[in-house]
Design a protein around this motif. Sequence first.
Motif, short mmCIF file in Angstrom:
data_model
loop_
_atom_site.label_atom_id
_atom_site.label_comp_id
_atom_site.label_asym_id
_atom_site.label_seq_id
_atom_site.Cartn_x
_atom_site.Cartn_y
_atom_site.Cartn_z
N THR A 4 24.41 -16.60 2.02
CA THR A 4 23.83 -15.70 3.01
C THR A 4 22.91 -14.71 2.29
O THR A 4 23.34 -14.04 1.35
CB THR A 4 24.93 -14.93 3.76
N LYS A 6 19.75 -11.70 3.02
CA LYS A 6 18.95 -10.93 3.97
C LYS A 6 17.53 -11.45 3.93
O LYS A 6 16.99 -11.73 2.85
CB LYS A 6 18.91 -9.45 3.58
N CYS A 7 16.90 -11.56 5.09
CA CYS A 7 15.52 -12.03 5.15
C CYS A 7 14.88 -11.49 6.42
O CYS A 7 15.56 -11.33 7.44
CB CYS A 7 15.49 -13.56 5.14
N LEU A 8 13.60 -11.21 6.36
CA LEU A 8 12.86 -10.73 7.53
C LEU A 8 11.55 -11.50 7.60
O LEU A 8 10.87 -11.66 6.59
CB LEU A 8 12.56 -9.23 7.40
N LEU A 29 11.87 -2.65 9.31
CA LEU A 29 13.24 -2.45 8.86
C LEU A 29 13.80 -1.09 9.26
O LEU A 29 15.02 -0.93 9.31
CB LEU A 29 13.31 -2.55 7.33
N ASP A 33 16.49 0.79 6.57
CA ASP A 33 15.86 0.24 5.37
C ASP A 33 16.69 0.57 4.13
O ASP A 33 16.43 1.52 3.43
CB ASP A 33 14.45 0.76 5.23
N TRP A 35 17.20 -1.89 1.81
CA TRP A 35 16.94 -3.09 1.03
C TRP A 35 16.43 -2.78 -0.37
O TRP A 35 16.39 -3.65 -1.21
CB TRP A 35 15.95 -3.99 1.76
N ARG A 54 12.39 -10.15 1.57
CA ARG A 54 13.80 -10.19 1.20
C ARG A 54 14.01 -9.16 0.09
O ARG A 54 13.06 -8.80 -0.62
CB ARG A 54 14.22 -11.58 0.75
#
Length: 74
Positions: A4, A6-8, A29, A33, A35, A54
């Motif tokens: 898994t 995180k990705c946008l 984000l 945010d 990240w 990511r």
Amino acid sequence: MAETVKCLAVRVPGLPSDDQAEAIVRAALAPRDDWGALEIEIFPGREGTLLLARPARGVYITADALRFLVRRRR
């Protein structure tokens, strides 16, 4: 085994610059945010641009910090 991550993904009109792409991703984000440093891939197309973001893996140094370090060596 699946991992898994995180990705946008964001599709935008036109072709943003690197700074614009980062601003667009950070805005998407917000306000969560957390990240940190990002890896952003820019894929231009005929009808817009796809931005894939990511969290960065590894150690990154900001451009401002790099300029500071280079100036200090002179």
